[in-house]
Design an enzyme around this catalytic site. Sequence first.
Site, mmCIF file in Angstrom:
data_model
loop_
_atom_site.group_PDB
_atom_site.id
_atom_site.type_symbol
_atom_site.label_atom_id
_atom_site.label_comp_id
_atom_site.label_asym_id
_atom_site.label_seq_id
_atom_site.Cartn_x
_atom_site.Cartn_y
_atom_site.Cartn_z
ATOM 1 N N LYS A 53 0.849 -1.207 0.000
ATOM 2 C CA LYS A 53 0.000 0.000 0.000
ATOM 3 C C LYS A 53 0.876 1.245 0.000
ATOM 4 O O LYS A 53 0.603 2.213 -0.710
ATOM 5 C CB LYS A 53 -0.924 -0.004 1.229
ATOM 6 N N GLN A 97 -4.662 -1.693 9.754
ATOM 7 C CA GLN A 97 -4.434 -2.984 9.108
ATOM 8 C C GLN A 97 -4.903 -4.114 10.034
ATOM 9 O O GLN A 97 -4.438 -4.230 11.159
ATOM 10 C CB GLN A 97 -2.935 -3.140 8.773
ATOM 11 N N ASP A 120 -11.293 2.711 4.481
ATOM 12 C CA ASP A 120 -11.580 1.281 4.385
ATOM 13 C C ASP A 120 -13.087 1.026 4.423
ATOM 14 O O ASP A 120 -13.531 -0.108 4.265
ATOM 15 C CB ASP A 120 -10.907 0.550 5.560
#
Length: 289
Positions: A53, A97, A120
């Site tokens: 990422k 994460q 997200d």
Amino acid sequence: MTTLLDGKGLSQKIQQELKTNIETLKSEKGRPPGLAVLMVGEDPASSAYVRNKERACTRVGISSFGRHFPTEITQDELIKAIHQLNHDERVDGILVQLPLPEHLDGVALLHEIDPNKDVDGLHPLNLGHLVREEPGLRSCTPAGVMKLLKHYNIPLLGQHSVIVGRSILVGKPLSLMFEEQNSTVVVTHSYTRDLGSLTKEADILVVAAGQPDLITADMVKPEAVVIDVGINRVTNPETGKGRLVGDVDFPNVQDKTSYITPVPGGVGPMTVAMLLRNTVLRYQGEFME
Ligand code: NAD
């Protein structure tokens, strides 16, 4: 004839477009977009995803404000770090994460992220917007699947879809997106009886279970569209070498399908592209429709 759905190629195309956009917008805004990926501990798979990422951010011109915390960090310390990023005007997107170490409550942490920076799409407010079919931030993997289908002009209207897996990260939000596009959706999970009898009826079959070879050729309707979200690391017992596979028995299923995603190179790169896209949308003060 089977067509491979080239997520890698499409992701590169999207990233190139984002890069051009950012170059134009940067002088107007006086700063580049910013993304903060928070990682806790040393899980090798998570480390690889985070690296990926951050590299993608660099490629398109997004500044990284990521932080890597030791496993022992407390919930309160993490909440404090999230609140700081919520108030940092250089940061447009925040992502935690997952999975997190056992002692941390991931769901509670997601509630702490400013919903306007929740790239997200996992904050209850953004999931609520999805349920209500309102603009908001959409989860990256399901949004990536939708983008891939749209790019290849694969229609959903009236199609019978089966989604294997009902996680909040993939299966559940994707089922809502499919419904929004007027597909008839069946969501299956680990308690589903006779999975094959359902998958065999699917015009579009999406698999996100995390089990290699879960879907075999006899479970797939001829000419179906098969989207394999699974990412599993398997080791060849003879060579000892590891490789990534999906949830579909690709070599035997491939020829039966009209379209299929490879693993790697299918949905994975699309997830990264949608994360960058969400960050740039917030930088522009916009949402996904
Ligand atoms: P999860 O473990 O949270 O959920 C798995 C889901 O699959 C559950 O709902 C479970 O009930 C269902 N399931 C498990 N075994 C089943 C079976 N035998 N029959 C029917 N349903 C079954 O996992 P997740 O976070 O949703 O991830 C699923 C897979 O997708 C994993 O392999 C993960 O690595 C991968 N993934 C890929 C991406 C990407 O970018 N490609 C993103 C997220 C997750």
